[in-house]
Design a protein around this motif. Structure first.
Motif, PDB file in Angstrom:
ATOM      1  N   ALA A  23       0.826  -1.205   0.000  1.00 53.99           N
ATOM      2  CA  ALA A  23       0.000   0.000   0.000  1.00 53.99           C
ATOM      3  C   ALA A  23       0.860   1.255   0.000  1.00 53.99           C
ATOM      4  O   ALA A  23       0.588   2.213  -0.739  1.00 53.99           O
ATOM      5  CB  ALA A  23      -0.928   0.000   1.204  1.00 53.99           C
ATOM      6  N   THR A  24       1.905   1.265   0.827  1.00 49.00           N
ATOM      7  CA  THR A  24       2.761   2.458   0.878  1.00 49.00           C
ATOM      8  C   THR A  24       3.514   2.643  -0.434  1.00 49.00           C
ATOM      9  O   THR A  24       3.705   3.772  -0.902  1.00 49.00           O
ATOM     10  CB  THR A  24       3.767   2.382   2.041  1.00 49.00           C
ATOM     11  OG1 THR A  24       4.579   1.215   1.911  1.00 49.00           O
ATOM     12  CG2 THR A  24       3.044   2.342   3.375  1.00 49.00           C
ATOM     13  N   SER A  25       3.921   1.553  -1.047  1.00 46.45           N
ATOM     14  CA  SER A  25       4.611   1.636  -2.334  1.00 46.45           C
ATOM     15  C   SER A  25       3.673   2.168  -3.413  1.00 46.45           C
ATOM     16  O   SER A  25       4.039   3.039  -4.207  1.00 46.45           O
ATOM     17  CB  SER A  25       5.144   0.260  -2.724  1.00 46.45           C
ATOM     18  OG  SER A  25       5.782   0.299  -3.989  1.00 46.45           O
ATOM     19  N   ARG A  39      -2.303   9.028   2.284  1.00 47.44           N
ATOM     20  CA  ARG A  39      -1.355   8.540   3.279  1.00 47.44           C
ATOM     21  C   ARG A  39      -1.779   7.144   3.753  1.00 47.44           C
ATOM     22  O   ARG A  39      -2.961   6.802   3.725  1.00 47.44           O
ATOM     23  CB  ARG A  39      -1.281   9.508   4.459  1.00 47.44           C
ATOM     24  CG  ARG A  39      -0.917  10.928   4.030  1.00 47.44           C
ATOM     25  CD  ARG A  39      -0.859  11.881   5.181  1.00 47.44           C
ATOM     26  NE  ARG A  39      -0.626  13.249   4.713  1.00 47.44           N
ATOM     27  CZ  ARG A  39      -0.365  14.277   5.514  1.00 47.44           C
ATOM     28  NH1 ARG A  39      -0.334  14.091   6.827  1.00 47.44           N
ATOM     29  NH2 ARG A  39      -0.165  15.479   5.022  1.00 47.44           N
ATOM     30  N   ILE A  40      -0.803   6.383   4.213  1.00 42.11           N
ATOM     31  CA  ILE A  40      -1.046   5.016   4.662  1.00 42.11           C
ATOM     32  C   ILE A  40      -0.614   4.874   6.112  1.00 42.11           C
ATOM     33  O   ILE A  40       0.448   5.364   6.516  1.00 42.11           O
ATOM     34  CB  ILE A  40      -0.285   3.993   3.787  1.00 42.11           C
ATOM     35  CG1 ILE A  40      -0.730   4.103   2.327  1.00 42.11           C
ATOM     36  CG2 ILE A  40      -0.497   2.574   4.308  1.00 42.11           C
ATOM     37  CD1 ILE A  40      -2.203   3.781   2.084  1.00 42.11           C
ATOM     38  N   GLY A  41      -1.434   4.179   6.898  1.00 39.67           N
ATOM     39  CA  GLY A  41      -1.109   3.948   8.301  1.00 39.67           C
ATOM     40  C   GLY A  41      -1.399   2.519   8.696  1.00 39.67           C
ATOM     41  O   GLY A  41      -1.997   1.751   7.935  1.00 39.67           O
ATOM     42  N   ALA A  42      -0.966   2.156   9.889  1.00 40.02           N
ATOM     43  CA  ALA A  42      -1.214   0.825  10.440  1.00 40.02           C
ATOM     44  C   ALA A  42      -2.361   0.896  11.438  1.00 40.02           C
ATOM     45  O   ALA A  42      -2.725   1.973  11.919  1.00 40.02           O
ATOM     46  CB  ALA A  42       0.039   0.275  11.110  1.00 40.02           C
ATOM     47  N   GLN A  43      -2.905  -0.263  11.761  1.00 37.97           N
ATOM     48  CA  GLN A  43      -4.043  -0.329  12.679  1.00 37.97           C
ATOM     49  C   GLN A  43      -3.632  -0.526  14.130  1.00 37.97           C
ATOM     50  O   GLN A  43      -4.470  -0.405  15.037  1.00 37.97           O
ATOM     51  CB  GLN A  43      -4.970  -1.469  12.259  1.00 37.97           C
ATOM     52  CG  GLN A  43      -5.573  -1.292  10.881  1.00 37.97           C
ATOM     53  CD  GLN A  43      -6.396  -2.486  10.451  1.00 37.97           C
ATOM     54  OE1 GLN A  43      -6.793  -3.323  11.269  1.00 37.97           O
ATOM     55  NE2 GLN A  43      -6.659  -2.592   9.159  1.00 37.97           N
ATOM     56  N   ALA A  77       4.813   3.562   6.188  1.00 40.25           N
ATOM     57  CA  ALA A  77       3.600   4.176   6.732  1.00 40.25           C
ATOM     58  C   ALA A  77       3.962   5.383   7.591  1.00 40.25           C
ATOM     59  O   ALA A  77       5.079   5.499   8.106  1.00 40.25           O
ATOM     60  CB  ALA A  77       2.825   3.159   7.553  1.00 40.25           C
ATOM     61  N   THR A  78       3.006   6.282   7.783  1.00 39.54           N
ATOM     62  CA  THR A  78       3.268   7.503   8.549  1.00 39.54           C
ATOM     63  C   THR A  78       2.328   7.679   9.733  1.00 39.54           C
ATOM     64  O   THR A  78       2.543   8.576  10.550  1.00 39.54           O
ATOM     65  CB  THR A  78       3.172   8.743   7.644  1.00 39.54           C
ATOM     66  OG1 THR A  78       1.929   8.735   6.929  1.00 39.54           O
ATOM     67  CG2 THR A  78       4.320   8.759   6.627  1.00 39.54           C
ATOM     68  N   PHE A  79       1.304   6.872   9.831  1.00 39.36           N
ATOM     69  CA  PHE A  79       0.333   6.942  10.921  1.00 39.36           C
ATOM     70  C   PHE A  79       0.151   5.561  11.536  1.00 39.36           C
ATOM     71  O   PHE A  79       0.441   4.545  10.902  1.00 39.36           O
ATOM     72  CB  PHE A  79      -1.047   7.397  10.414  1.00 39.36           C
ATOM     73  CG  PHE A  79      -1.177   8.856  10.073  1.00 39.36           C
ATOM     74  CD1 PHE A  79      -1.930   9.709  10.870  1.00 39.36           C
ATOM     75  CD2 PHE A  79      -0.574   9.380   8.937  1.00 39.36           C
ATOM     76  CE1 PHE A  79      -2.074  11.040  10.549  1.00 39.36           C
ATOM     77  CE2 PHE A  79      -0.704  10.721   8.604  1.00 39.36           C
ATOM     78  CZ  PHE A  79      -1.466  11.549   9.420  1.00 39.36           C
ATOM     79  N   VAL A  80      -0.367   5.529  12.760  1.00 37.40           N
ATOM     80  CA  VAL A  80      -0.786   4.267  13.358  1.00 37.40           C
ATOM     81  C   VAL A  80      -1.938   4.544  14.330  1.00 37.40           C
ATOM     82  O   VAL A  80      -1.909   5.521  15.079  1.00 37.40           O
ATOM     83  CB  VAL A  80       0.375   3.543  14.073  1.00 37.40           C
ATOM     84  CG1 VAL A  80       0.938   4.370  15.224  1.00 37.40           C
ATOM     85  CG2 VAL A  80      -0.078   2.176  14.588  1.00 37.40           C
ATOM     86  N   ILE A  81      -2.955   3.707  14.276  1.00 39.39           N
ATOM     87  CA  ILE A  81      -4.073   3.790  15.212  1.00 39.39           C
ATOM     88  C   ILE A  81      -3.695   3.051  16.486  1.00 39.39           C
ATOM     89  O   ILE A  81      -3.173   1.929  16.422  1.00 39.39           O
ATOM     90  CB  ILE A  81      -5.345   3.151  14.608  1.00 39.39           C
ATOM     91  CG1 ILE A  81      -5.763   3.883  13.332  1.00 39.39           C
ATOM     92  CG2 ILE A  81      -6.483   3.148  15.630  1.00 39.39           C
ATOM     93  CD1 ILE A  81      -6.865   3.166  12.556  1.00 39.39           C
TER      94      ILE A  81
END
Length: 253
Positions: free
Chosen positions: A53-55, A63-67, A91-95
């Motif tokens: 996804a990030t690629s 933007r792509i993040g993890a859960q 990735a740049t975010f994480v929940i």
């Protein structure tokens, strides 16, 4: 949130998505181009899709993040993924602290706080989830729950650039139910005041998302509420047209 801070529309795919779902991601990424400068857009796919996804989205506005992430950078924790690994995927975010993890994995405020701190150490933006259960709302404890969770789930090092708060009434997630606009307004105003008091210079601009059965049919009403700075979207983020419709509504306000 001040006028120069853009809203954030984040999609949490939860335990959904196979490699074939990357086509949906491509469509969302393509649609995100029209909202550059108006709305920040984020998708958090399952960990199995994170690198691809990030690629795929590296040259797009999406933007792509993890859960989720572990609180430690490495170690003997079979099946876990560290914040450093999330960042290494691009990735740049994480929940952290989603209500489903607080419930099914028994995550406490202290655990959530340590995960958020780990995210910051890895230079990720932590989306810290808080919210009351149905029983807590019925007993009039909503604001007390939010105060406790903000105090104990958000690290002292939180800033407007490394932290997003997501208010998700637990009883509204996946049920199709939403609190009244007055209820949401009260909760978000309370959280804003708490953040401004604790984080002078950052609390005003720290984005507070609303999450809990957000869909295109209610996004405009939700976004019109003061201190609602975007949305954490569940099921509707799995369909490109639905997610883009929600983001478009936020971007037009």
């Amino acid at each position: 949130m001040t006028p120069e801070t853009k809203p954030l529309v984040a999609g949490n795919w939860k335990m959904n998505g196979l490699r074939s779902s990357l086509d949906t991601l491509k469509t969302i990424a393509s649609g995100a181009a029209a909202l550059v400068g108006k709305t920040d857009m984020l998708i958090c796919p399952p960990a199995t899709l994170l690198r691809e996804a990030t690629s795929l989205c590296s040259r797009t506005a999406l933007r792509i993040g993890a859960q989720d992430c572990h609180s430690l950078p490495s170690g003997a924790h079979t099946g876990e993924i560290s914040a450093a690994m999330v960042a290494d995927c691009g990735a740049t975010f994480v929940i952290v602290g989603h209500s489903e993890r607080r419930d099914f994995q028994s995550e406490t405020d202290a655990i959530v706080r340590s995960k958020a701190a780990a995210a910051h150490a890895a230079r990720l933006v932590a989306i810290v989830c808080i919210g009351e259960t149905g029983a807590e709302r019925q007993s009039g404890e909503t604001l007390n729950v939010l105060k406790r969770q903000l105090a104990h789930s958000v690290p002292d090092g939180a800033t407007a650039t490394n932290t997003v708060i997501a208010y998700e009434p637990v009883w509204a997630i996946g049920t199709g139910l939403t609190p009244t606009t007055d209820d949401i307004r009260e909760a978000h105003a309370f959280m804003r005041a708490d953040l401004v008091s604790r984080f002078p210079g950052n609390g005003t601009n720290m984005r507070i998302l609303y999450g809990g059965s957000v869909k295109a049919s209610n996004a405009a009403e939700l976004m019109a509420i003061v201190n609602v700075d975007g949305a954490l979207v569940g099921g509707a983020s799995l369909k490109a047209d639905d997610f883009l419709a929600i983001a478009g509504i936020y971007g037009s306000l």
